[in-house]
Design an enzyme around this catalytic site. Sequence first.
Site, PDB file in Angstrom:
ATOM      1  CG  MET A   1      -2.014  -1.298   1.210  1.00 51.23           C
ATOM      2  SD  MET A   1      -3.444  -1.100   1.971  1.00 51.23           S
ATOM      3  CE  MET A   1      -2.810  -1.673   3.772  1.00 51.23           C
ATOM      4  CB  CYS A   2       2.537   3.855  -0.318  1.00 48.42           C
ATOM      5  SG  CYS A   2       3.691   2.281   0.128  1.00 48.42           S
TER       6      CYS A   2
END
Length: 332
Positions: A1-2
């Site tokens: 993710m991020c």
Amino acid sequence: MCTSVMLRSLDGQIIIGRNMDFATGLDPDVCFVPEGFSWSSIADPATTQVNTHSYVAAGQGDEKYVLVAEGVNDANFGGCELYFSDFASYGDPSDPRSEKRRLASSEFLGYCLGMCTSVQDLPDIIASTELVGIPDPYTKVVAPLHWIFADKTGACVVIESTVGSFKLYENPLGVMTNSPDFPWHMTNLRNYLSLKTEQQTAADWDGLALETFAQGFGVWGMPGDHNPTSRFIKTAFQKTHLEALKTGDEAVLGCFHLLDSVSIPKGVVILPSGNDEHTLYTSVMNLTDPSYFFTTYDNREIVRADVNQLASQHTTLTHVGKMIRPTTFSTF
């Protein structure tokens, strides 16, 4: 993710930051990569690339080769790579070589940091580059990535390589997360027009007076889970309603606060493999006074690396220090 977000302070300083949400396979250093550094892509070992700019970034590698996840260079240009699962598409490395420069997806950010003076350089790079699907030597996978870039003027763009296209999108929000693609996220913003910072007013339902019982009901319905679409909405709303930030230092702290609001604690996101995905570190970059700041999951003290200072001290690729237990950086 991020998650990634860009801010501008009232005195005109440009700040961009990101959460690195990952499970396994990363052991990042803060790296200084000098102007003149020469390297060869794993997609084209016979061709040498020579950087025209020095930069500071988080990455892994040795004295001859490094892969980076985000960084800022001496021309006040910076960017971040984020996962783009199920949407990223690259060329086949076994196909006959085209006339274009060939890079692995995991090398694209480092190439741009080493070559660009501003966002205006990116269209030419896209036109002359082919990304191919080759596993990187650290995670051992073909990284499905897209990228957010910004420069000292506040220009901000997203680059995505999907089936049949390699596109650059203007990013007026300065926000990016993960899949779906950037145009989808921008369209999805329309579903949240009712969000507001003001308190929800009382309502009359056929003579029945209904009043709120606590503060914060103006953002009732704002998503708070960890999926990319929710993090995009929450970050976009909070960024666009954040109190004005007077200085670059205030903007750096503001960026950390925004990213903290969408960080992932250990144990709450378990992948099908059984691995725990969480926010390994948060980094923030000042593009006006080129500097790199970070905190880690286990150490919340903000530490700083200065691009120009490191350039005056080093002429070769330098692993300045481990991110997980920083000991060689100045505090902020």
